[in-house]
Design an enzyme around this catalytic site. Structure first.
Site, PDB file in Angstrom:
ATOM      1  N   ASP A   1      13.664 -27.309 -10.629  1.00  0.00           N
ATOM      2  CA  ASP A   1      13.936 -28.394 -10.892  1.00  0.00           C
ATOM      3  C   ASP A   1      14.646 -28.626 -12.363  1.00  0.00           C
ATOM      4  O   ASP A   1      14.083 -29.237 -13.310  1.00  0.00           O
ATOM      5  CB  ASP A   1      12.723 -29.452 -10.974  1.00  0.00           C
ATOM      6  CG  ASP A   1      13.306 -30.775 -11.360  1.00  0.00           C
ATOM      7  OD1 ASP A   1      14.481 -31.313 -10.959  1.00  0.00           O
ATOM      8  OD2 ASP A   1      12.280 -31.695 -11.897  1.00  0.00           O
TER       9      ASP A   1
ATOM     10  N   HIS B   1      13.152 -32.309  -6.540  1.00  0.00           N
ATOM     11  CA  HIS B   1      11.542 -32.387  -6.447  1.00  0.00           C
ATOM     12  C   HIS B   1      11.009 -31.909  -5.030  1.00  0.00           C
ATOM     13  O   HIS B   1      10.023 -32.384  -4.841  1.00  0.00           O
ATOM     14  CB  HIS B   1      11.151 -33.962  -6.789  1.00  0.00           C
ATOM     15  CG  HIS B   1      11.195 -34.190  -8.231  1.00  0.00           C
ATOM     16  ND1 HIS B   1      10.861 -35.274  -8.771  1.00  0.00           N
ATOM     17  CD2 HIS B   1      11.909 -33.540  -9.342  1.00  0.00           C
ATOM     18  CE1 HIS B   1      10.998 -35.415 -10.186  1.00  0.00           C
ATOM     19  NE2 HIS B   1      11.714 -34.318 -10.426  1.00  0.00           N
TER      20      HIS B   1
ATOM     21  N   GLU C   1       8.337 -42.187  -8.095  1.00  0.00           N
ATOM     22  CA  GLU C   1       8.893 -41.087  -7.893  1.00  0.00           C
ATOM     23  C   GLU C   1       8.161 -39.743  -7.757  1.00  0.00           C
ATOM     24  O   GLU C   1       6.997 -39.463  -8.448  1.00  0.00           O
ATOM     25  CB  GLU C   1       9.883 -40.942  -9.094  1.00  0.00           C
ATOM     26  CG  GLU C   1      10.839 -39.526  -9.108  1.00  0.00           C
ATOM     27  CD  GLU C   1      11.274 -39.099 -10.374  1.00  0.00           C
ATOM     28  OE1 GLU C   1      11.613 -39.921 -11.291  1.00  0.00           O
ATOM     29  OE2 GLU C   1      12.213 -38.143 -10.496  1.00  0.00           O
TER      30      GLU C   1
ATOM     31  N   ASP D   1      19.866 -38.037 -13.000  1.00  0.00           N
ATOM     32  CA  ASP D   1      18.809 -37.729 -13.708  1.00  0.00           C
ATOM     33  C   ASP D   1      19.145 -36.036 -13.817  1.00  0.00           C
ATOM     34  O   ASP D   1      18.538 -35.307 -13.041  1.00  0.00           O
ATOM     35  CB  ASP D   1      17.590 -37.829 -12.997  1.00  0.00           C
ATOM     36  CG  ASP D   1      16.422 -37.299 -13.845  1.00  0.00           C
ATOM     37  OD1 ASP D   1      16.377 -37.094 -14.785  1.00  0.00           O
ATOM     38  OD2 ASP D   1      15.133 -37.350 -13.172  1.00  0.00           O
TER      39      ASP D   1
ATOM     40  N   HIS E   1      17.416 -40.138  -7.540  1.00  0.00           N
ATOM     41  CA  HIS E   1      17.535 -39.588  -8.868  1.00  0.00           C
ATOM     42  C   HIS E   1      18.542 -38.334  -8.454  1.00  0.00           C
ATOM     43  O   HIS E   1      18.012 -37.340  -8.076  1.00  0.00           O
ATOM     44  CB  HIS E   1      16.318 -38.964  -9.470  1.00  0.00           C
ATOM     45  CG  HIS E   1      15.532 -39.869 -10.381  1.00  0.00           C
ATOM     46  ND1 HIS E   1      14.702 -39.443 -11.273  1.00  0.00           N
ATOM     47  CD2 HIS E   1      16.172 -41.518 -10.805  1.00  0.00           C
ATOM     48  CE1 HIS E   1      14.289 -40.358 -12.021  1.00  0.00           C
ATOM     49  NE2 HIS E   1      15.389 -41.558 -11.707  1.00  0.00           N
TER      50      HIS E   1
ATOM     51  N   ASP F   1      17.424 -29.387 -13.732  1.00  0.00           N
ATOM     52  CA  ASP F   1      18.316 -30.775 -14.187  1.00  0.00           C
ATOM     53  C   ASP F   1      19.570 -30.254 -14.765  1.00  0.00           C
ATOM     54  O   ASP F   1      19.806 -30.791 -15.754  1.00  0.00           O
ATOM     55  CB  ASP F   1      17.414 -31.583 -14.918  1.00  0.00           C
ATOM     56  CG  ASP F   1      16.222 -32.312 -14.118  1.00  0.00           C
ATOM     57  OD1 ASP F   1      16.589 -33.034 -13.639  1.00  0.00           O
ATOM     58  OD2 ASP F   1      15.127 -32.111 -14.782  1.00  0.00           O
TER      59      ASP F   1
ATOM     60  N   LYS G   1       7.014 -35.600  -6.645  1.00  0.00           N
ATOM     61  CA  LYS G   1       7.677 -34.409  -7.330  1.00  0.00           C
ATOM     62  C   LYS G   1       6.589 -33.320  -6.507  1.00  0.00           C
ATOM     63  O   LYS G   1       5.591 -33.564  -6.257  1.00  0.00           O
ATOM     64  CB  LYS G   1       7.392 -34.393  -8.816  1.00  0.00           C
ATOM     65  CG  LYS G   1       8.092 -32.960  -9.299  1.00  0.00           C
ATOM     66  CD  LYS G   1       8.093 -33.473 -10.806  1.00  0.00           C
ATOM     67  CE  LYS G   1       8.891 -32.037 -11.356  1.00  0.00           C
ATOM     68  NZ  LYS G   1       9.277 -32.207 -12.832  1.00  0.00           N
TER      69      LYS G   1
HETATM   70  C1  RNT Z   1      10.975 -35.378 -13.865  1.00  0.00           C
HETATM   71  C2  RNT Z   1      11.408 -36.537 -13.298  1.00  0.00           C
HETATM   72  C3  RNT Z   1      11.855 -37.684 -14.075  1.00  0.00           C
HETATM   73  C4  RNT Z   1      12.452 -37.384 -15.438  1.00  0.00           C
HETATM   74  C5  RNT Z   1      12.876 -38.646 -16.202  1.00  0.00           C
HETATM   75  C6  RNT Z   1      13.177 -38.240 -17.661  1.00  0.00           C
HETATM   76  O1  RNT Z   1      10.993 -34.295 -13.031  1.00  0.00           O
HETATM   77  O2  RNT Z   1      12.785 -36.244 -12.623  1.00  0.00           O
HETATM   78  O3  RNT Z   1      12.576 -38.646 -13.341  1.00  0.00           O
HETATM   79  O4  RNT Z   1      13.672 -36.515 -15.205  1.00  0.00           O
HETATM   80  O5  RNT Z   1      11.960 -39.703 -16.094  1.00  0.00           O
HETATM   81 ZN    ZN Z   2      13.816 -37.845 -11.724  1.00  0.00          ZN
END
Ligand code: RNT
Ligand code: ZN
Length: 392
Positions: A285, A253, A217, A317, A277, A287, A219
């Site tokens: 970001d 991200h 992943e 996520d 995600h 969330d 970012k």
């Molecule tokens: C963080 C990432 C990651 C987390 C999780 C908890 O910016 O998005 O995926 O949110 O692993």
């Molecule tokens: Zn994530």
């Protein structure tokens, strides 16, 4: 005539089979992230704050304090969520009180496996490389100190083994996603060396062939990591394509005007699998709980239109500690599935055909008119048949 029968007829005139849509919808897995249940704290009880540039805010009561509480919260959420749900765990959610991260073993997740079997749930997994003294410099797998790199490499290797145990015990391939926060607050002099070290660390982590779906992943930035991220999009896009791993695209991200829906068809031509995600970034970001907004529907349409549901793995996520956490799951999971249903019910065939003959007027008309087709009646029917509430 009830609302569903009426909707079914309306869709039939467009050649769309609502029964087939319901069946497909029900089968598409959506992985529910356990970390909404406790504001990403985990059960190591080391007392450390969340780090790595991510932040859960809010003080709504009811955050899970241990795995039993978390599982019973998930149990409640599952009574509200129709369809094939998977559970997404992080390494810090096992029975790991007092266990160092480079010592975690499948046995620390035995209670999760028993519970998952009882509930007929598959499990996805993530190594946890934040919220730990050994990540305090802001670097983990790319740290200049080999001892620190080795600590995290060991944690990641063990995490893959745990994911493989989920695959074997439960009989559905576990997606094991690696995210690290490595980066710098201010402009680095050497942007290359940390990336070279990360490549080496990843090569070691992924050397052993295991029965898991490995994902990486990327970012753009995090709080306190604004200027440079080692694992950037280009870095992991290259690494995943070259090494045949799944690429994880997190909706929060990228640059603020970039959307992941626009990336799916392009990236899917070069990597075998994608992990999404699905999140909602508000100015950063952040969330937030996902809404049934244009981007969520666009993501679902890209998956359905191109028939990618076998190789685009959907995971949520987000983490909002300011509202009831079970509701946060229920609203987000239902929204993801509503978006998939909207996608399954659109007159894509006609839109595509119009486009192929350069009839952009028809394409536009179909796109806009299809927005008021009675998909909600199909949703209600689906919830009722699934034994889930039609309204929360
Ligand atoms: C963080 C990432 C990651 C987390 C999780 C908890 O910016 O998005 O995926 O949110 O692993
Ligand atoms: Zn994530």
């Amino acid at each position: 005539m009830n609302a569903y029968t009426f909707a079914k007829e309306q869709y039939a005139t467009l050649g769309i089979d609502t029964e087939a849509a319901i069946k497909t919808l029900d089968s598409i897995p959506v992985s529910m992230h356990c970390w909404q249940g406790d504001d990403v704290r985990g059960f190591e009880q080391r007392g450390g704050a969340l780090s790595g540039g991510i932040q859960a805010t809010g003080s709504h009561p009811g955050a899970a304090n241990n795995a039993d509480e978390l599982r019973s919260m998930i149990d409640r959420a599952l009574t509200l969520i129709p369809g094939t749900t998977r559970i997404n765990l992080h390494a810090m959610y096992g029975d790991v009180k007092g266990v160092e991260r480079n010592e975690i073993k499948p046995e620390h997740f035995a209670a999760w496996i028993d519970w998952a079997k009882e509930h007929n749930l598959a499990i996805d997994f993530n190594p946890t490389l934040f919220g730990h003294p050994k990540s305090a410099d802001g670097l983990t797998l790319s740290h200049p100190d080999k001892a620190i790199r080795d600590f995290w490499i060991e944690h990641c290797k063990r995490s893959r083994k745990i994911a493989e145990t989920f695959t074997k015990e439960i009989g559905s391939p576990s997606v094991c996603n690696l995210w690290i926060a490595d980066g710098f607050k201010d402009v680095p002099a050497d942007t290359m060396m940390p990336r070279k070290r990360l490549v080496e660390a990843l090569d070691e982590i992924f050397a052993e062939k295991l029965d898991v779906i490995d994902a990486v992943e990327s970012k753009l930035f995090g709080i306190g990591v604004e200027s440079y991220t080692v694992g950037s999009h280009e870095f992991y896009m290259g690494y995943a394509a070259k090494n045949n791993l799944a690429l994880c695209l997190d909706a929060g991200h990228f640059h603020p005007t970039e959307v992941i829906s626009a990336k799916i068809s392009a990236v899917s031509l070069f990597v075998q699998r994608l992990l999404l995600h699905v999140s909602r970034p508000v100015r950063w970001d952040s969330d937030h709980v996902i809404l049934l907004d244009d981007e969520l529907i666009a993501i679902a349409k890209e998956i359905i239109r191109h028939d990618l549901s076998d190789r685009v793995h959907i995971g949520l996520d987000y983490f909002d500690g300011s509202i009831d956490r079970v509701s946060a799951w229920a609203v987000g999971m239902r929204n993801m599935r509503k978006a998939l249903l909207i996608a399954l019910l659109e007159p894509y065939k006609q839109m595509k055909e119009a486009e192929y003959r350069f009839d952009f007027t028809t394409r536009l008309t179909l796109t806009e008119e299809s927005k008021t087709l009675p998909w909600a009646a199909v949703w209600d029917e689906y919830c009722a048949r699934s034994g889930r509430p039609v309204r929360l």
